[in-house]
Write an enzyme that holds these catalytic residues in place. Structure first.
Site, PDB file in Angstrom:
ATOM      1  N   ASP A  50       0.830  -1.204   0.000  1.00 58.25           N
ATOM      2  CA  ASP A  50       0.000   0.000   0.000  1.00 58.25           C
ATOM      3  C   ASP A  50       0.865   1.255   0.000  1.00 58.25           C
ATOM      4  O   ASP A  50       1.379   1.655   1.046  1.00 58.25           O
ATOM      5  CB  ASP A  50      -0.900  -0.031   1.238  1.00 58.25           C
ATOM      6  CG  ASP A  50      -1.867   1.133   1.269  1.00 58.25           C
ATOM      7  OD1 ASP A  50      -1.980   1.855   0.253  1.00 58.25           O
ATOM      8  OD2 ASP A  50      -2.519   1.338   2.305  1.00 58.25           O
TER       9      ASP A  50
ATOM     10  N   ASP B 165      -1.101   5.161  -6.470  1.00 60.22           N
ATOM     11  CA  ASP B 165      -1.446   4.340  -5.324  1.00 60.22           C
ATOM     12  C   ASP B 165      -1.551   2.874  -5.727  1.00 60.22           C
ATOM     13  O   ASP B 165      -2.329   2.528  -6.604  1.00 60.22           O
ATOM     14  CB  ASP B 165      -2.779   4.839  -4.748  1.00 60.22           C
ATOM     15  CG  ASP B 165      -3.173   4.077  -3.507  1.00 60.22           C
ATOM     16  OD1 ASP B 165      -2.309   3.476  -2.866  1.00 60.22           O
ATOM     17  OD2 ASP B 165      -4.376   4.084  -3.183  1.00 60.22           O
TER      18      ASP B 165
END
Ligand SMILES: *[C@@H]1O[C@H](CO)[C@@H](O)[C@H](O)[C@H]1NC(C)=O
Ligand SMILES: *[C@@H]1O[C@H](CO)[C@@H](O)[C@H](O)[C@H]1NC(C)=O
Ligand SMILES: *[C@@H]1O[C@H](CO)[C@@H](O)[C@H](O)[C@H]1NC(C)=O
Ligand SMILES: *[C@@H]1O[C@H](CO)[C@@H](O)[C@H](O)[C@H]1NC(C)=O
Length: 438
Positions: A103, A315
């Protein structure tokens, strides 16, 4: 001649020194969270869309740029949020396997932890610190504990100086537990002692039950993330096709040969840092083109404002890219005016494909993202997907609205790209690649 030798010697010496005092160099593997769970392509894509929406709500609320109303208006928010690419490593001595979602939108590394009074089901056993001879609970005056956004000094059987953390995500997911340090072992037996991570005792929210994942590996820019703790100058990943079960590589502090093989030029753009949101990797997105149409939005629609709102981030934890509603509206209209097929849904944007044409790839305008200094000319499979539902074939565009002022480049758009985060040089580079050969 002598001079050359000396120079070479010095260079070798410098290289040797930099290797010996450096910093971990790690190569490991990623698998997809849904891999091997027997989901059809259609189910996979549905889940992906849902996860991206939940994720957007989380990121937007982290930046304070989304009202709670926006977040709760997101459909399917009570559905599991398990993002796509899971990194495998082990914690403790002897090593206990964990699998955490890679992440780049958060910092803390955490995994579910015994005695696990409030945990979701996972396929691996919970990490048990009592079985590790190298496990340590960190004190609340440790520097790692001070880096946490929320921490407290807990009363614990190990003493009252225990670092208790709470790490929450905007979609109301939360992990709470003790900040521990232990040895991490990566693929190929690279072992790094004393890394800090959350021993997650109470983990509630939209995490997925019975997932391959056991927690989250923060790869953000903050001090507690895996790249920061390993003190690497760079990391890179290369996501294999979202529907393939081939593992994807992730490299930390290793020479990433972006120039090998691929004929396409390596694209490089600046990474922008924000003191308001120090975790995120901001990019400077300038414009978006759909076929012959350049979307009529000002650059400021993608830019990070002085007050920390807006901006475009890359992301790994979001799957489908998300754009501010106004920009999404323009993208929608540009596709609709160029694709000569009936629209069956506006978000995600889907077109009906006649049964005669089903199975054939329909013409679709090119989608190109223009960054400062770099062009992301997306191949068809990075933004178009076909699906079948109730006998109706459709072709859909894998981009949605973020519901806020932020743009998020998700992992669907990063498939089959080798993406290098050059942290020392504040640059992001990418190049099309065969990810199973990186
Ligand atoms: C933390 O506190 C303990 C005593 O409470 C002290 O001995 C130790 O030096 C402190 N450590 C740091 C890093 O301040
Ligand atoms: C997870 O798997 C276990 C064992 O197969 C099962 O008992 C449990 O109900 C599952 N949980 C969920 C939420 O699917
Ligand atoms: C990444 O970092 C490593 C270690 O510092 C270095 O050897 C390598 O050249 C870097 N790779 C790139 C592509 O910058
Ligand atoms: C931040 O700045 C943007 C653009 O200048 C503005 O539209 C927005 O209202 C501001 N937000 C806050 C919370 O002040």
């Amino acid at each position: 001649m002598e001079m050359k030798k000396l120079t070479l010697l010095l260079a070798l010496l410098a290289a040797a020194l930099s290797i010996s005092c450096s910093d971990a160099a790690i190569r490991t593997q990623l698998t997809r969270a849904d891999a091997g769970r027997g989901l059809t392509r259609h189910q996979l894509l549905r889940r992906m869309a849902r996860r991206s929406k939940a994720r957007a709500a989380r990121l937007l609320s982290a930046t304070g740029s989304s009202s709670p109303a926006t977040a709760s208006a997101v459909p399917g928010m009570n559905q599991p949020l398990d993002t796509e690419y899971v990194v495998s490593f082990a914690i403790g001595t002897p090593p206990q396997p964990v699998q955490a979602t890679l992440d780049t939108g958060s910092d803390l590394i955490w995994t579910q932890c015994q005695p696990c009074p409030s945990c979701f089901d996972q396929t691996l056993p919970y990490y048990d610190p009592s079985l590790s001879s190298t496990s340590a609970v960190l004190p609340c005056n440790s520097s790692a504990c001070q880096q946490l956004p929320i921490s407290s000094c807990g009363a614990h059987s190990l003493g009252t100086n225990t670092c208790v953390y709470t790490y929450s995500y905007g979609d109301k997911s939360i992990t709470n537990g003790l900040l521990d340090a232990d040895t991490f072992t990566f693929h190929g037996d690279a072992a790094v002692p004393g890394l800090s991570f959350g021993c997650g005792l109470f983990n509630n929210g939209v995490y997925s039950a019975n997932t391959t994942g056991t927690g989250i590996a923060g790869f953000g820019r903050g001090a507690l993330s895996l790249p920061s703790q390993l003190k690497v100058d760079n990391f890179s990943y290369c996501f294999t096709d979202i529907t393939s079960s081939t593992p994807s590589p992730v490299l930390l502090g290793l020479p990433a040969n972006l120039y090998g093989g691929a004929t396409a030029a390596v694209q490089t753009t600046s990474l922008i840092q924000s003191s308001d949101n120090p975790t995120f990797y901001y990019l400077s997105l300038k414009s978006i083109t759909v076929g012959s149409t350049r979307l009529a939005v000002p650059e400021s629609a993608f830019a990070l404002a002085n007050n920390g709102s807006g901006g475009t981030i890359i992301d790994s934890g979001t799957s489908v890219s998300l754009l501010p509603p106004l920009v999404y509206g323009q993208l929608h209209d540009a596709f609709v005016s160029q694709v000569k097929l009936p629209v069956t849904s506006d978000e995600p944007l889907c077109f009906a494909v006649s049964s005669a044409a089903a199975g054939k790839k329909q013409e679709v305008p090119k989608l190109v993202l223009q960054f400062e200094g770099a062009t992301l000319d997306l191949p068809r499979e990075n933004y178009v997907y076909e699906m079948e539902q109730g006998g109706q074939s459709s072709m859909c565009i894998a981009v949605m609205s973020s519901g806020g002022d932020m743009s998020i480049i998700g992992n669907y758009q990063q498939q089959n790209l080798h993406v290098l985060y050059d942290l020392a040089g504040n640059k992001l580079s990418f190049v099309p690649a065969d990810c199973d050969k990186v």
